[in-house]
Design a protein around this motif. Structure first.
Motif, mmCIF file in Angstrom:
data_model
loop_
_atom_site.group_PDB
_atom_site.id
_atom_site.type_symbol
_atom_site.label_atom_id
_atom_site.label_comp_id
_atom_site.label_asym_id
_atom_site.label_seq_id
_atom_site.Cartn_x
_atom_site.Cartn_y
_atom_site.Cartn_z
ATOM 1 N N MET A 68 0.741 -1.098 0.023
ATOM 2 C CA MET A 68 0.058 0.071 0.124
ATOM 3 C C MET A 68 0.999 1.220 -0.187
ATOM 4 S SD MET A 68 -2.643 -1.013 3.012
ATOM 5 C CE MET A 68 -4.149 -1.973 2.909
ATOM 6 N N GLU A 69 0.628 2.143 -0.870
ATOM 7 C CA GLU A 69 1.133 3.725 -0.967
ATOM 8 C C GLU A 69 -0.070 4.611 -0.010
ATOM 9 O OE1 GLU A 69 4.166 4.114 -1.504
ATOM 10 O OE2 GLU A 69 4.464 2.185 -2.646
ATOM 11 N N ILE A 70 0.433 4.858 1.255
ATOM 12 C CA ILE A 70 -0.545 5.871 1.833
ATOM 13 C C ILE A 70 -0.603 7.264 1.559
ATOM 14 C CG2 ILE A 70 -1.368 6.394 3.962
ATOM 15 C CD1 ILE A 70 -1.261 3.469 3.803
ATOM 16 N N THR A 71 -1.735 7.657 0.829
ATOM 17 C CA THR A 71 -1.950 9.000 0.387
ATOM 18 C C THR A 71 -2.927 9.744 1.245
ATOM 19 O OG1 THR A 71 -3.637 8.122 -1.128
ATOM 20 C CG2 THR A 71 -1.313 8.130 -1.935
ATOM 21 N N ALA A 72 -3.047 11.086 1.171
ATOM 22 C CA ALA A 72 -3.977 11.999 1.759
ATOM 23 C C ALA A 72 -5.373 11.719 1.172
ATOM 24 C CB ALA A 72 -3.500 13.535 1.654
ATOM 25 N N PRO A 73 -6.245 11.627 2.240
ATOM 26 C CA PRO A 73 -7.596 11.758 1.920
ATOM 27 C C PRO A 73 -8.147 12.834 1.134
ATOM 28 C CG PRO A 73 -7.588 12.178 4.118
ATOM 29 C CD PRO A 73 -6.176 11.890 3.948
ATOM 30 N N ASP A 74 -9.164 12.432 0.301
ATOM 31 C CA ASP A 74 -9.761 13.548 -0.749
ATOM 32 C C ASP A 74 -11.423 12.971 -0.729
ATOM 33 O OD1 ASP A 74 -9.985 15.477 -2.215
ATOM 34 O OD2 ASP A 74 -8.659 14.843 -4.022
ATOM 35 N N ASN A 121 -1.984 -2.342 -11.990
ATOM 36 C CA ASN A 121 -0.848 -3.026 -12.012
ATOM 37 C C ASN A 121 -0.740 -4.547 -11.558
ATOM 38 O OD1 ASN A 121 0.858 -0.828 -13.020
ATOM 39 N ND2 ASN A 121 1.151 -0.188 -10.905
ATOM 40 N N THR A 122 -0.188 -5.432 -12.051
ATOM 41 C CA THR A 122 -0.122 -6.798 -11.567
ATOM 42 C C THR A 122 0.620 -6.859 -10.227
ATOM 43 O OG1 THR A 122 -0.732 -7.913 -13.489
ATOM 44 C CG2 THR A 122 0.546 -9.273 -11.655
ATOM 45 N N CYS A 123 0.405 -7.103 -9.087
ATOM 46 C CA CYS A 123 1.158 -6.961 -7.849
ATOM 47 C C CYS A 123 2.485 -7.909 -8.137
ATOM 48 C CB CYS A 123 0.670 -7.320 -6.661
ATOM 49 S SG CYS A 123 1.687 -6.984 -4.879
ATOM 50 N N PRO A 124 3.796 -7.483 -8.160
ATOM 51 C CA PRO A 124 4.699 -8.214 -8.216
ATOM 52 C C PRO A 124 5.254 -8.989 -6.872
ATOM 53 C CG PRO A 124 5.656 -6.151 -8.046
ATOM 54 C CD PRO A 124 3.990 -6.015 -8.063
ATOM 55 N N TYR A 125 4.597 -8.824 -5.993
ATOM 56 C CA TYR A 125 5.085 -9.276 -4.475
ATOM 57 C C TYR A 125 4.305 -10.279 -3.935
ATOM 58 C CZ TYR A 125 7.000 -4.611 -4.943
ATOM 59 O OH TYR A 125 7.911 -3.365 -5.287
ATOM 60 N N ASP A 126 3.036 -10.710 -4.585
ATOM 61 C CA ASP A 126 2.249 -11.846 -4.054
ATOM 62 C C ASP A 126 1.947 -12.900 -4.976
ATOM 63 O OD1 ASP A 126 0.511 -10.547 -5.384
ATOM 64 O OD2 ASP A 126 -0.842 -9.805 -3.865
ATOM 65 N N GLY A 127 2.691 -12.776 -6.287
ATOM 66 C CA GLY A 127 2.185 -13.686 -7.115
ATOM 67 C C GLY A 127 1.298 -13.416 -8.075
ATOM 68 N N GLY A 128 0.838 -11.940 -8.039
ATOM 69 C CA GLY A 128 -0.293 -11.552 -8.939
ATOM 70 C C GLY A 128 -1.425 -11.767 -8.386
ATOM 71 N N ALA A 129 -1.811 -11.831 -7.134
ATOM 72 C CA ALA A 129 -2.965 -11.982 -6.497
ATOM 73 C C ALA A 129 -3.431 -10.786 -6.283
ATOM 74 C CB ALA A 129 -2.843 -12.670 -5.099
ATOM 75 N N THR A 130 -2.915 -9.647 -6.316
ATOM 76 C CA THR A 130 -3.681 -8.474 -6.116
ATOM 77 C C THR A 130 -2.979 -7.232 -7.030
ATOM 78 O OG1 THR A 130 -2.210 -7.678 -4.242
ATOM 79 C CG2 THR A 130 -4.113 -8.941 -3.460
ATOM 80 N N ALA A 131 -3.729 -6.299 -6.794
ATOM 81 C CA ALA A 131 -3.290 -5.000 -7.602
ATOM 82 C C ALA A 131 -2.203 -4.174 -6.573
ATOM 83 C CB ALA A 131 -4.284 -4.151 -8.298
ATOM 84 N N CYS A 132 -0.825 -3.993 -7.000
ATOM 85 C CA CYS A 132 -0.101 -3.269 -6.118
ATOM 86 C C CYS A 132 1.119 -2.586 -6.865
ATOM 87 C CB CYS A 132 0.133 -3.757 -4.569
ATOM 88 S SG CYS A 132 1.649 -5.023 -4.760
ATOM 89 N N PRO A 133 1.928 -1.767 -6.617
ATOM 90 C CA PRO A 133 1.390 -0.797 -5.336
ATOM 91 C C PRO A 133 0.327 0.140 -5.780
ATOM 92 C CG PRO A 133 3.886 -0.758 -5.673
ATOM 93 C CD PRO A 133 3.327 -1.281 -6.773
ATOM 94 N N GLU A 134 -0.586 0.400 -4.943
ATOM 95 C CA GLU A 134 -1.479 1.493 -5.244
ATOM 96 C C GLU A 134 -1.894 2.335 -4.235
ATOM 97 O OE1 GLU A 134 -3.143 3.356 -7.095
ATOM 98 O OE2 GLU A 134 -3.935 1.780 -8.409
ATOM 99 N N ALA A 135 -2.572 3.388 -4.497
ATOM 100 C CA ALA A 135 -2.900 4.422 -3.498
ATOM 101 C C ALA A 135 -3.938 4.110 -2.433
ATOM 102 C CB ALA A 135 -3.192 5.598 -4.034
#
Length: 432
Positions: free
Chosen positions: A63-69, A286-300
């Motif tokens: 997760m990339e933590i961003t400011a709420p909007d 983005n296909t998450c490169p850190y969990d075998g493609g199970a999720t999308a990451c990094p993302e806001a």
């Protein structure tokens, strides 16, 4: 307790403000904009996400933590809420509702209301993300095992021609508004179509049609088309809550929590400041490169104010008695009225599946859109993952697809499809 910031728009019969639910991030949050969350520091978000999302983080999702909007409702939806919401109420058994026309059914949510959970779930049914019609074209999903720290190994690569729906009640942007005359004859609230499956080859041509009715005692009508037998098959309600084949998705979770509302009991578990991805930065995801493609990451991900509702199947109803889950925790963003994640528990009360949704708030689904462009910002689901946390198996869908021939992908409230598109006849005709 963080206070809701109420919308300035006034109801037509008075000066009572409706709740647009903009909430500031909690000052006590343990994360701040600029932080990156990975398995090594996942404990920092354990209390800020659902158990299912925490599973995803501990298994590689970042997760990339961003400011709420802020997220605003589409103006036509807001106007319909002002015009019609005062006449809506729950029925005497507090399960269904009467008087609904369009917009949000219950814009003023009181946590002390004994039926607050049911009202929140009806708001989730008639939410602002799409009110008239939608057509998601040529999207793809990939099924794989959750493999922390390893490369993706695709088990099933799925491509689907259309994920589409036509709302008969609650229309705010495309004629006929606000209710299609078809409602008087059919009693349907909406019609849904998913067809044709284009890949893998063994499923090519498969499709699904589903109708939802206003009658609280009438279950959904659903049919699928199987190319191998070239037959239309009528489906039971229980099948719609069960993942099949190589996927961990089921039709009741294609768009959050979507079984027939009256077939569940609801309990309000509270409201909290939690993390969600509602201003996603990537499309396609983005296909998450850190969990075998199970999720999308990094993302806001940002701090949001969420309602938490526990949904339990009503075992006294034959249509719901076949549901395999014991309960489902639905996390609903109070501002966009959509669930960024949903956790399902098995009959022993153990976490079974989690469904995670990445959303983007913009005036077009992709930056280079030429047709699907809107006069205001609206929310788009750009990624969705369904994870079997017991089997460590996931299906990650990309909306738009990563390899789609249709770049714009999402057409929402543009008259892109009509009722005839959501018929068995059209589904069979479209099969390759």
């Amino acid at each position: 307790m963080v206070r809701h910031v109420l919308g300035k728009t006034m109801l037509s019969v008075g000066t009572l403000a409706i709740g647009l639910c903009l909430v500031a991030a909690s000052a006590s949050a343990t994360v701040k904009p600029g932080d990156t969350i990975a398995p090594s520091n996942a404990a920092e978000v354990r209390e800020l996400v659902s158990p299912g999302v925490y599973y995803a983080v501990t298994h590689g999702m970042r997760m990339e933590i961003t400011a709420p909007d802020r997220i605003d409702w589409p103006p036509p939806y807001r106007e319909a809420t002002e015009k019609y919401s005062q006449q809506v109420r729950l029925t005497n058994d507090h399960r269904s509702m009467v008087g609904y026309i369009a917009g949000q059914a219950f814009p003023l949510i009181d946590p002390n209301d004994p039926y607050v959970a049911t009202k929140i779930m009806w708001n989730n049914v008639f939410r602002p993300i799409s009110t008239d019609d939608y057509d998601l074209r040529f999207y793809d999903c990939q099924s794989e095992y959750v493999r922390p720290g390893q490369d993706q190994k695709i088990i099933d690569d799925i491509e689907i021609g259309h994920y589409a729906g036509y709302n008969i009640v609650g229309r705010t942007e495309v004629e006929p508004m606000p209710i299609d005359p078809d409602f008087k004859q059919s009693g349907r609230l909406w019609a849904f179509a998913l067809y044709p499956v284009l890949a893998p080859q063994e499923a090519r041509g498969t499709g699904l049609i589903r109708y939802r009715y206003s009658d609280p005692n009438r279950g959904d009508d659903s049919w699928d088309w199987t190319p191998g037998t070239r037959r239309v098959r009528r489906l039971s309600e229980a099948i719609l809550s069960t993942a099949t084949g190589a996927q961990s998705y089921d039709p009741d979770h294609y768009a959050g929590f979507n079984p027939k509302t009256e077939q569940y009991n609801y309990r309000f578990l509270g409201e909290r400041e939690m993390l969600a991805s509602v201003h996603a930065e990537h499309s396609p995801e983005n296909t998450c490169p850190y969990d075998g493609g199970a999720t999308a990451c990094p993302e806001a991900w940002e701090m949001r104010h969420l309602y938490i509702v526990e949904a339990t199947p009503r075992r006294d109803l034959s249509d719901a008695s076949g549901a395999l889950d014991k309960s489902t925790d639905v996390y609903i963003d109070t501002e966009l009225c959509f669930e960024p994640y949903v956790d399902t528990y098995d009959q022993k009360g153990r976490l079974w599946r989690t469904h995670i949704y990445w959303l983007a708030f913009r005036d077009r689904p992709v930056p280079d859109a030429r047709v699907a462009i809107y006069p205001f910002k609206r929310e788009f689901v750009v990624g969705a993952a369904s994870i079997d946390t017991q089997g460590n198996f996931a299906t990650m869908c990309y909306l738009p697809g990563q390899h789609t021939p249709e770049r714009e992908c999402w057409y929402i409230n543009m008259g892109a499809i009509d009722k005839d598109f959501c018929t068995v006849k059209s589904m069979v005709a479209a099969a390759p």
